[in-house]
Design a protein around this motif. Structure first.
Motif, PDB file in Angstrom:
ATOM      1  N   LEU A 100       0.841  -1.275   0.018  1.00 20.14           N
ATOM      2  CA  LEU A 100       0.066  -0.125   0.023  1.00 20.14           C
ATOM      3  C   LEU A 100       0.935   1.369  -0.117  1.00 20.14           C
ATOM      4  N   LYS A 101       1.994   1.364   0.799  1.00 16.38           N
ATOM      5  CA  LYS A 101       2.935   2.392   0.694  1.00 16.38           C
ATOM      6  C   LYS A 101       4.496   1.781   0.630  1.00 16.38           C
ATOM      7  N   ALA A 102       5.226   2.793   0.790  1.00 18.19           N
ATOM      8  CA  ALA A 102       6.572   2.405   0.717  1.00 18.19           C
ATOM      9  C   ALA A 102       7.103   2.276   1.944  1.00 18.19           C
ATOM     10  N   GLU A 122       9.124   1.948   5.600  1.00 22.78           N
ATOM     11  CA  GLU A 122      10.118   3.089   6.053  1.00 22.78           C
ATOM     12  C   GLU A 122      10.664   2.867   7.507  1.00 22.78           C
ATOM     13  N   LYS A 159       5.712   7.147  13.212  1.00 27.05           N
ATOM     14  CA  LYS A 159       5.381   6.534  12.320  1.00 27.05           C
ATOM     15  C   LYS A 159       6.301   5.440  11.565  1.00 27.05           C
ATOM     16  N   TYR A 173       6.538   2.050   8.383  1.00 21.12           N
ATOM     17  CA  TYR A 173       5.900   1.056   7.579  1.00 21.12           C
ATOM     18  C   TYR A 173       6.861  -0.021   7.289  1.00 21.12           C
TER      19      TYR A 173
END
Length: 391
Positions: A31-33, A35, A61, A63
């Motif tokens: 869904l997202k890069a 990190e 944050k 991911y």
């Protein structure tokens, strides 16, 4: 799939709970890069009253979503009846502590980790309100010239002041006040002294009030003899004084003994401390029965010290009467016996009809002996001329 959160807002703040929904199946794309974890807002410190609740919150944050491990003062912290972990939104994590007590005060740390890395943040929890001692300070009994520590555990992040006999103490190289952590304080004695003895107090103060503790301090030394008892000799009916000097503060309990028996309160003796500080035992009229071994014992909580001496009482010689008349046959042996007493040990001289008897010549028929206070005169092979009055 995703993180679902329920947030409740009240006049006292907000509280939330979260759950993450995972849908099993194949993933065709992320869904997202990815990190690594990152702290967006550091963990917030908190302050609350005993029995209240506290919330410590951070923003983050990363991911995939980081896992979080919590510790308090370096020890793992798990969720339980009083400790809850909540997620008000995808970037916020909060630790809620209910029914806070002094044991909860300390440093809390959150370590965030995923496959790309980790980071951490920490904050402190303090108790508000007037200081509270977590445990009482008991009376102190210790030795002199020894290191000693008095520990006070107090909530409320206070400042402490120590008092002796109502006067704040002054720190020096021998006595120091040390703050080990927000709740632990120590009064350290490099070496205790008798001048430390007295009534002590410690007062804990903060902006909300103050609390105090009281205790007694007694530093004692093992009694020592600066001057010991010495052997003594006295004539019968004369006065004799036995004395020694004890070094000990405060003064120990002192008792006197004669041949192992306590005579401290015996009416025949007087026990006292003279103006120069000597412990004395006086016998006003020495007698034969007062001769013997004398001992003084000085005792306190640290132990007992003692010393001994011997008293010799000189007495006049005394002997049994020799008024009896004796008869013996010529050429027989005959022995006179008489018990004599005295100190020093008497020397006996025998007489016949008031004249001394020569027992020193080699051909003498007179032999003298003594054993156990019994003196004897032996006449061998009696002759008619041996008749007479002997003494």
């Amino acid at each position: 799939a995703g993180l679902y959160t329920c947030v409740a807002n009240t006049s006292g703040g907000k509280i939330a709970c979260s759950a993450e929904l995972t849908v099993e199946g194949s993933v065709t794309q992320m869904l997202k890069a990815p990190e690594p974890p990152k702290i967006l807002a550091q963990l917030t410190s908190a302050e609350t009253s005993p029995g209240g609740s506290a919330m410590m919150e951070l923003k983050m944050k990363g991911y995939p979503r980081p896992n979080i491990k919590w510790t308090k003062d370096g020890k793992p912290l798990a969720a339980g009846d009083r400790h809850k972990f909540v997620y008000p939104d995808p970037e916020t994590v909060a630790l809620i502590i209910n029914k806070v007590s002094g044991d909860d005060v300390g440093t809390y740390k959150a370590v965030l980790h995923n496959d790309l890395g980790e980071c951490s943040t920490e904050a402190k929890l303090n108790l508000a309100g007037a200081p509270q001692f977590k445990e009482p300070i008991t009376d102190v009994k210790t030795g002199v010239d020894e290191p000693y520590k008095i520990t006070a555990k107090v909530t409320g992040n206070p400042e402490l002041t120590w008092y002796k006999d109502g006067v704040p103490i002054k720190e020096d190289n021998r006595v120091k006040c040390v703050k080990k952590d927000p709740e632990t304080f120590e009064l350290e004695f490099k070496k205790t002294a008798s001048e430390d003895n007295g009534n002590w107090a410690v007062i804990a103060r903060n902006p909300h009030g103050e609390m105090s503790q009281f205790f007694a301090f007694a530093a004692q030394m093992l009694p020592k003899f600066e001057e010991k008892l010495k052997d003594a000799e006295a004539n019968e009916s004369k006065q004799v004084v036995l004395k020694c000097k004890i070094k000990c503060e405060p003064r120990p309990d002192v008792k006197w003994f004669k041949n192992g028996q306590d005579i401290t309160k015996d009416p025949r003796v007087k026990v006292y401390v003279d103006p120069t500080g000597n412990d004395c035992l006086t016998i006003n009229s020495a007698s034969r029965g007062m001769a013997g071994e004398y001992e003084i014992k000085a005792t306190n909580d640290m132990g007992t010290a003692s010393c001994k001496c011997n008293l010799k009482v000189n007495t006049k010689p005394s002997a049994d009467d020799m008024d009896d008349q004796y008869e013996a046959f010529e050429t027989d042996d005959f022995t006179f016996s008489v018990e004599c007493d005295g100190n020093p040990k008497p020397v006996a001289k025998w007489t016949r009809d008031g004249k001394g008897i020569d027992t020193s010549s080699k051909d003498s028929r007179y032999f003298v002996s003594e054993a156990g206070g019994v003196y004897k005169l032996k006449i061998s092979k009696l002759e008619m001329d041996d008749a007479g009055s002997y003494g």
